[in-house]
Design an enzyme around this catalytic site. Structure first.
Site, PDB file in Angstrom:
ATOM      1  N   ASP A  71       0.905  -1.223   0.000  1.00  0.00           N
ATOM      2  CA  ASP A  71       0.000   0.000   0.000  1.00  0.00           C
ATOM      3  C   ASP A  71       0.881   1.191   0.000  1.00  0.00           C
ATOM      4  OD1 ASP A  71      -2.317  -0.991  -0.093  1.00  0.00           O
ATOM      5  OD2 ASP A  71      -2.220  -1.573   1.565  1.00  0.00           O
ATOM      6  N   THR A  72       0.865   1.851  -0.338  1.00  0.00           N
ATOM      7  CA  THR A  72       1.815   2.474  -1.232  1.00  0.00           C
ATOM      8  C   THR A  72       1.288   3.797  -1.756  1.00  0.00           C
ATOM      9  OG1 THR A  72       2.542   0.291  -1.906  1.00  0.00           O
ATOM     10  CG2 THR A  72       2.971   2.074  -3.433  1.00  0.00           C
ATOM     11  N   ILE A  73       2.200   4.698  -2.070  1.00  0.00           N
ATOM     12  CA  ILE A  73       1.829   5.915  -2.788  1.00  0.00           C
ATOM     13  C   ILE A  73       2.695   6.016  -4.039  1.00  0.00           C
ATOM     14  CG2 ILE A  73       1.027   7.168  -0.765  1.00  0.00           C
ATOM     15  CD1 ILE A  73       4.276   8.271  -2.367  1.00  0.00           C
TER      16      ILE A  73
ATOM     17  N   ARG B 163      -0.404   2.721  -6.428  1.00  0.00           N
ATOM     18  CA  ARG B 163      -0.302   1.833  -5.278  1.00  0.00           C
ATOM     19  C   ARG B 163      -1.059   0.558  -5.634  1.00  0.00           C
ATOM     20  NH1 ARG B 163      -4.477   4.166  -0.620  1.00  0.00           N
ATOM     21  NH2 ARG B 163      -6.186   2.740  -1.094  1.00  0.00           N
TER      22      ARG B 163
END
Length: 531
Positions: A342-344, A424
């Site tokens: 999860d992530t940007i 993401r």
């Protein structure tokens, strides 16, 4: 399906990110004379404050940078390694049969801050103190808690409650903050200020490192000061393949970016422009299956295993894999190919020709769930991606970097940058990139339309999911759903704009005006701005 949302045009710079305050910080850096790399670090630092459940100083980073001065694409691997104490035997003796998903035994060394410093040193024009000012201000004075952060805290409440330091920050008053409630992160502000004054050494060999190590050891974790001191970001040679007139770049292993390139090479042999929506989606899913089968069998940390990159990207190998795809029947889980021998996400560009595709993450929402002592820094749970199978290519080992889901994408035409994008979504990242790239190159969509287009994700999203599930957004026509199901796909229809399909950002060069066109995902609070 038609959209008619071309994106936002700029001559002197573009920033696209998952939060308006972060995008604004990047634009302000450009207006102050910074370049695209300066803007990327400033944007990422603000996201560490306003999107702390997705990214932060305790996570990892990968970036692709078209550096105008060097006239080439650079790849930056700022992913941290497993602690030196993280052995298979130690995990087995503790009763683990698979990697813990949360907690300190899932934590690896944070690499992102090292990436910030490396990017600024080689490609930036401003120092760390200047680009961290917006993030420090927001952490000190607070910002209105966005609905996505509220929702994440509600879903993960039990995880946040498990560590007092984490609960104190993200469950103020013993509950998740309400939307719009001002969230102040004083400890994180102090860590950012210490980093601004002392540089990367303050994080990896100074007071921040000491507190992370102390907090980890006090709670039974494996991270030590020695692990942090030994961390160093790497400049690595990017991988690339041609696709419909573009040269598409990805980061090499330990990133999974090679899977995107393998799938694109398979798809290059099909007429996607003339295909129906059902046919096009079927072919993308099947190409993904083949690419992921190879990813899971061959890709890990090249410092520990030999990854056959050249053979995996050989066009003849793509031809052989393509022949396994039936036009009217979904494959069961395919095996890896047979090889001979999860992530940007944020994107920035400036008026000097520098372009950046930048991905940073804690892996899962709130990472390990552990804020390290008084630092205000959430540690990632990237180690959960390791295997405890001693025969697996991605098996755990001390000092090893796991197979990584972070996959920024940058593309050139005639050696000039024309596309920066990313999303993401863990294993969904290469799949969303396929939708974006084929939307642009096979369907002729504007960049914003390519990000708006209905999405799909094949495979498990979290442990326990059906590995053959195909989730598609409800905006696909019913006849597309029926056609996919008839071919044997196990289809689940989700909401029309499903945030689980990732938040993508993108910048495209307009071929007529030569302006930069920024675009941001409609599935979240994402924003693109241009000057």
């Amino acid at each position: 399906m038609s959209y008619h949302r071309p994106g936002i045009l700029g001559r002197h710079g573009v920033v696209a990110s998952p939060h308006p305050l972060a995008t604004l910080a990047g634009i302000q850096i450009l207006q102050q004379g910074g370049n695209a790399v300066d803007a990327a670090v400033a944007t990422n630092a603000v996201l560490a404050v306003v999107h702390p459940h997705m990214c932060g100083l305790g996570g990892d980073l990968f970036a692709l940078i078209y550096h105008a001065k060097e006239r080439r694409v650079l790849a930056l691997n700022a992913s941290g390694a497993a602690p030196k104490a993280a052995t298979l035997e130690r995990y087995r003796e503790a009763g683990h049969t698979e990697m813990p998903f949360r907690g300190l035994w899932a934590a690896t060394v944070p690499g992102a801050v090292d990436g910030w410093a490396a990017a600024l040193t080689r490609c930036g024009g401003m120092d760390l103190k200047d680009v961290l000012r917006p993030a420090i201000h927001l952490a000190e004075t607070g910002f209105p808690t966005p609905p996505e952060l509220v929702r994440a805290a509600e879903v993960e409440r039990s995880l946040l409650e498990a560590t007092p330091e984490t609960a104190r920050v993200y469950l103020p008053g013993g509950r998740p903050a309400r939307p719009g409630e001002i969230l102040v992160q004083s400890d994180l502000a102090r860590s950012l200020s210490t980093l601004a004054e002392g540089g990367r050494e303050a994080f990896y060999a100074g007071p921040i490192a000491a507190e992370i190590a102390r907090a980890s050891q006090a709670k039974g974790g494996l991270l030590t000061a020695e692990d942090l001191a030994g961390s160093h970001a790497e400049w690595v040679a990017p991988l690339s393949v041609p696709y419909r007139g573009l040269r598409v770049f990805q980061c090499p292993p330990n990133s999974q970016g090679i899977a995107t390139l393998m799938a694109l090479q398979i798809l290059a042999g099909f007429d996607l422009a003339g295909a129906s929506e059902a046919d096009r989606l079927h072919l993308m899913v099947e190409a993904k299956k083949l690419a992921f089968a190879d990813r899971d069998h061959f890709v890990s940390d090249p410092r520990f295993v030999s990854v056959p990159v050249d053979r995996l990207l050989d066009p003849q190998y793509a031809d052989a894999r393509r022949r396994l795809i039936s036009p009217d029947r979904a494959m069961a889980a395919p095996s890896e190919g047979q090889l001979d021998g999860d992530t940007i996400c944020l994107c920035t560009a400036d008026g000097q020709g520098n372009w950046v595709a930048w991905i940073q993450s804690l892996y899962s929402t709130f990472g390990s769930g552990v804020v390290a002592g008084t630092t205000g820094i959430l540690l990632q749970n990237r180690g959960a991606y390791f295997s405890l199978d001693p025969e697996h290519v991605n098996r755990l080992a001390p000092g090893k970097r796991t197979l990584h889901t972070l996959t920024p994408l940058l593309a050139t035409r005639e050696d000039q940058p024309v596309l920066a994008t990313g999303t993401r979504g863990a294993d969904g990242q290469p799949q969303t990139l396929l939708t974006i790239v084929t939307g642009l190159m096979d369907r002729g969509l504007p960049i914003q339309d390519a990000l708006d287009a209905p999405r799909w994700v094949h495979g498990r999203r979290v442990r326990g999911d059906d590995p053959q599930s195909l989730r598609i957004e409800a905006r696909f026509a019913p006849e597309v759903v029926s056609a996919l199901a008839a071919r044997g796909h196990r289809v689940t229809v989700t909401v029309p704009f499903d945030f689980n399909m990732g938040f993508a950002q993108g910048i495209l060069r307009d071929p007529e005006s030569e302006c930069m066109v920024g675009a941001a995902d409609p599935r979240g609070d994402c924003l693109a701005l241009a000057i």
